[in-house]
Write an enzyme that holds these catalytic residues in place. Structure first.
Site, PDB file in Angstrom:
ATOM      1  N   LYS A  54       0.837  -1.205   0.000  1.00 15.10           N
ATOM      2  CA  LYS A  54       0.000   0.000   0.000  1.00 15.10           C
ATOM      3  C   LYS A  54       0.870   1.252   0.000  1.00 15.10           C
ATOM      4  O   LYS A  54       0.627   2.189  -0.758  1.00 15.10           O
ATOM      5  CB  LYS A  54      -0.922   0.000   1.233  1.00 15.10           C
ATOM      6  CG  LYS A  54      -2.082  -0.974   1.112  1.00 15.10           C
ATOM      7  CD  LYS A  54      -2.799  -1.209   2.439  1.00 15.10           C
ATOM      8  CE  LYS A  54      -3.869  -2.285   2.262  1.00 15.10           C
ATOM      9  NZ  LYS A  54      -4.472  -2.745   3.511  1.00 15.10           N
ATOM     10  N   GLN A  98      -4.727  -1.381   9.676  1.00 14.78           N
ATOM     11  CA  GLN A  98      -4.647  -2.716   9.085  1.00 14.78           C
ATOM     12  C   GLN A  98      -5.260  -3.750  10.030  1.00 14.78           C
ATOM     13  O   GLN A  98      -4.887  -3.837  11.205  1.00 14.78           O
ATOM     14  CB  GLN A  98      -3.176  -3.057   8.792  1.00 14.78           C
ATOM     15  CG  GLN A  98      -2.966  -4.377   8.092  1.00 14.78           C
ATOM     16  CD  GLN A  98      -3.520  -4.389   6.669  1.00 14.78           C
ATOM     17  OE1 GLN A  98      -3.354  -3.452   5.902  1.00 14.78           O
ATOM     18  NE2 GLN A  98      -4.212  -5.470   6.323  1.00 14.78           N
ATOM     19  N   ASP A 121     -11.186   2.966   4.246  1.00 13.80           N
ATOM     20  CA  ASP A 121     -11.602   1.565   4.165  1.00 13.80           C
ATOM     21  C   ASP A 121     -13.128   1.448   4.132  1.00 13.80           C
ATOM     22  O   ASP A 121     -13.672   0.377   3.819  1.00 13.80           O
ATOM     23  CB  ASP A 121     -11.082   0.786   5.392  1.00 13.80           C
ATOM     24  CG  ASP A 121      -9.942  -0.150   5.041  1.00 13.80           C
ATOM     25  OD1 ASP A 121      -9.757  -0.434   3.836  1.00 13.80           O
ATOM     26  OD2 ASP A 121      -9.241  -0.597   5.964  1.00 13.80           O
TER      27      ASP A 121
END
Ligand code: NDP
Length: 305
Positions: A54, A98, A121
């Protein structure tokens, strides 16, 4: 006729180019650099690989990447304090924590501490509610990627029968909401669903997000239907021999048995190279969208739901 292979890897490359173009314009016209902060708690090897990837792709698109690596025993209070700092930081437009988090940390609490406007997200309860009510939201990256692939292949999805297998908060449920938003008739199947094969056989679109290697076989698929395989499963591949560690080598497969499904489907995403690469591309797209919204600028077209 052989199924069309939906090239997620290639499409993700196109999205990244579009993102890079928008980033360049934001810099040139407004002096803005979109920034993505990624928070990793602990040393889960798979998470470390994702976070590295990422960060790399964020920088390659011209954006700022802020990585925060915390010890596995970080307290909830310290993690929440970091999120509060990132929420307040004007250089940070997107925040991603994460998952999974170590067991002592409350994932819901942590995710809901992120400013919803920076929740790239799309897991914050506000964004879930906005998506469910058809309002502008941050959309979870994997289902957004699936939607983009479906739209690119079909154009309009209106009126199509879609079956989503899996009801997780990160894939199945938001996928179903997005398909409903595009006026599909949507059925969500899960581990308690009866006659799942029969449901799938009636579907124009099957999205498999189950986590069971090659569960969906060609006899589940209506001739000509589109199969979107979200699953990423590692299985033994004795045909590849053994590695230096003496263990049987492995390979990645999806939730759909590729050969039998491709023999019947009209179009199918491969694993790897289908949905997987779209996820990070959509994360980058969401970061640009968040930056534009935070600054009252027009959102880039084609990068949101
Ligand atoms: P979860 O484990 O959270 O959810 C799996 C879902 O599948 C559950 O709703 C479960 O039902 C359902 N299920 C399990 N077994 C069956 C069965 N036999 N028949 C029907 N439904 C079943 O997984 P995720 O949603 O997080 O991920 C799904 C897959 O997608 C995984 O392979 C994962 O690795 C992959 N993935 C890929 C991403 C990408 O970037 N390509 C990103 C995220 C995930 P129930 O709710 O009843 O238990």
């Amino acid at each position: 006729m052989a199924a069309t292979i939906i090239d997620g890897k290639g499409f993700a490359g196109t999205i990244r180019e579009q993102v890079a173009g928008h980033v360049a314009r934001l810099k040139e016209d407004h002096g803005l650099t979109p920034g993505l902060a990624v928070v990793l708690v602990g040393e889960d090897p798979a998470s470390q690989v994702y976070v590295r990837s990422k960060g790399k792709q964020t920088v390659e698109c011209g954006m700022a990447s802020f990585e925060h690596k915390l010890e596995a025993d970080t307290s909830e209070a310290d993690l929440l304090a970091l999120i509060a700092r990132l929420n307040a930081d004007p250089a940070v437009h997107g925040i991603l924590v994460q998952l999974p988090l170590p067991g002592h940390l409350d994932e819901d609490l942590v995710i809901n501490a992120i400013d919803p406007a920076k929740d790239v997200d799309g897991f914050h309860i506000s964004n879930v509610g906005l998506l469910a009510t058809g309002q502008k939201s941050m959309v979870p990256c994997t289902p957004l990627g699936c939607l983009m692939l479906l739209r690119a292949h079909h154009g309009r999805l209106s009126g199509m029968n879609a079956v989503v297998i899996g009801r997780s908060n990160i894939v199945g449920k938001p996928m179903a909401q997005l398909l409903l938003g595009d006026s599909c008739t949507v059925t969500i199947a899960h581990s308690r669903t009866r006659d799942i094969q029969e449901l799938c056989r009636r579907a124009d679109i099957v999205v498999a997000a189950v986590g069971r290697a090659e569960m969906v076989t060609g006899d589940w698929i209506k001739p000509g239907a589109t199969v979107i395989d979200v699953g990423i499963n590692r299985i033994d591949a004795p045909e590849k021999g053994t590695g230096e560690d003496g263990r049987v080598k492995t390979r990645l497969v999806g939730d759909c048995e590729y050969d039998s499904c491709a023999a019947v489907a009209g179009a199918i995403t491969p694993v790897p190279g289908g949905v997987g690469p779209m996820t990070i591309a959509c994360l980058l797209a969401n970061t640009v969208t968040a930056c534009c919204r935070a600054n009252g600028l027009a959102e880039p077209e084609g990068l949101t739901a």
